[in-house]
Design an enzyme around this catalytic site. Structure first.
Site, short mmCIF file in Angstrom:
data_model
loop_
_atom_site.label_atom_id
_atom_site.label_comp_id
_atom_site.label_asym_id
_atom_site.label_seq_id
_atom_site.Cartn_x
_atom_site.Cartn_y
_atom_site.Cartn_z
CG HIS A 97 -0.39 -0.10 2.54
ND1 HIS A 97 -0.99 -0.79 3.56
CD2 HIS A 97 0.73 0.44 3.06
CE1 HIS A 97 -0.25 -0.66 4.66
NE2 HIS A 97 0.79 0.08 4.38
CD GLU B 73 3.54 -1.28 6.28
OE1 GLU B 73 3.38 -0.14 6.67
OE2 GLU B 73 3.50 -1.60 5.06
CG HIS C 99 0.71 4.50 7.51
ND1 HIS C 99 -0.39 3.92 6.92
CD2 HIS C 99 1.76 3.68 7.20
CE1 HIS C 99 -0.03 2.83 6.26
NE2 HIS C 99 1.27 2.66 6.41
CG HIS D 223 8.74 -0.95 2.99
ND1 HIS D 223 7.97 -2.02 3.36
CD2 HIS D 223 8.08 0.14 3.43
CE1 HIS D 223 6.89 -1.59 3.99
NE2 HIS D 223 6.93 -0.28 4.07
FE LIG Z 1 2.29 1.09 5.56
#
Ligand SMILES: [Fe+2]
Length: 311
Positions: free
Chosen positions: A12, A240, A59, A193
């Site tokens: 996302h 995540e 977030h 990431h």
């Molecule tokens: Fe995220």
């Protein structure tokens, strides 16, 4: 009764949302990313779910660090897009499904899986970007969405196993809902990431691809991956990926992978995507078994023919 017809997982990445909003999807850099979701949009147009249950993480848009629920279930009638610093994204307001959401809350909590009920919540790119990737950019989203926010921003996040078991509890809840609804569960976030620190920009395609393989073949193995391994192998934000295990837990043990897409980079992350459906070979096998009587009928007809000849 309601049933889960498929699970979809997707990164996302916020920059994907920005590329859509700034009309950059045809630029070569972004075209490579968006072209990987063309088949997915076709699949979704065929699947036509009545409801989406979308697992994502907030977030610091709806929940500040002052209060972060481990698991939060959106029970509101609607969820407006959040302002993440550049104004709310120009995407439709997400319509919820308060009846099914309330049923899930009751089912999972009475099943001793405590979850926070949220009756007012804005949703950020964690939810809206996967919606764009799978549904495009319509004026209204084609079906209601029940957001399920998982804390992966403030230590300690839940374990992969706990996420998987939440998926199991959600499946039990959905399957006990009396209305005939076809539900698709999204797991979002990841893949590898890291957005800050000396390892910023880390991408580990080998780890990501093995994760995708095992999501279909051996999800239980994935539930045993400790947080430190995610962080070491997939970067700090790679944690995540535990949210994909909520989606996988909501499906049956055996699934068929109907589509997969993986590319690097998008912004400074890897983009992974997979669509899983309940295993069909079992259905074919049982259909094969069902055909046996037809074979019996053939033999009976042959015996009758022989009898007629004899007569
Ligand atoms: Fe995220």
């Amino acid at each position: 009764m309601a049933k889960i017809i498929a699970g979809v997982s997707s990164s996302h990445v916020p920059a994907i949302g920005a590329a859509i909003d700034n009309k950059q999807t045809e630029e070569p850099y972004w075209k490579r990313v968006f072209s990987g979701f063309e088949k997915s949009k076709e699949w979704m147009a065929q699947a036509k779910p009545d409801v989406v249950i979308l697992i994502y993480n907030d977030h610091a848009s709806a929940f500040s660090v002052e209060m972060v629920p481990t698991f939060a279930l959106g029970c509101a009638a609607e969820f407006p897009p959040a302002d993440e610093g550049w104004g709310p994204r120009p995407v439709p307001v997400v319509k919820g499904h308060p009846q099914l959401a309330a049923h899930i809350a009751q089912s999972v909590i009475l099943d001793e899986f405590d979850i926070t009920v949220v009756n007012k919540m804005e949703v950020d790119h964690g939810l809206t970007v996967p919606m764009n990737l799978l549904f495009g950019s319509p004026k209204e989203w084609p079906c209601p969405v029940i957001p399920v926010a998982v804390n992966v921003v403030l230590y300690p996040p839940p374990t992969g196993h706990r996420c998987f078991m939440l998926g199991r509890a959600i499946r039990k809840a959905v399957e006990s809902y009396p209305e005939d609804l076809r539900v698709v569960v999204f797991g979002t976030g990841g893949m590898s990431h890291q957005i800050s620190g000396p390892r910023a920009g880390l991408i580990n395609s080998k780890f990501d691809k093995a994760f995708l393989d095992n999501l279909t073949k051996d999800p239980k193995k994935l539930t045993r991956i400790p947080h430190l391994e995610y962080m070491r192998e997939a970067g700090a934000e790679g944690i995540e990926m535990v949210m994909w295990l909520v989606m996988r837990g909501a499906l049956e043990d055996k699934v068929d992978e109907v589509y997969r897409f993986y590319t690097v980079p998008a912004s400074n992350t890897a983009v992974g995507h997979i669509i899983l459906e309940p295993h069909r070979r079992a259905a074919k096998k049982s259909a094969g078994k069902a055909k046996k009587p037809a074979g019996k009928l053939k033999r009976a007809a042959a015996r009758a023919k022989i009898q007629r000849i004899r007569n």
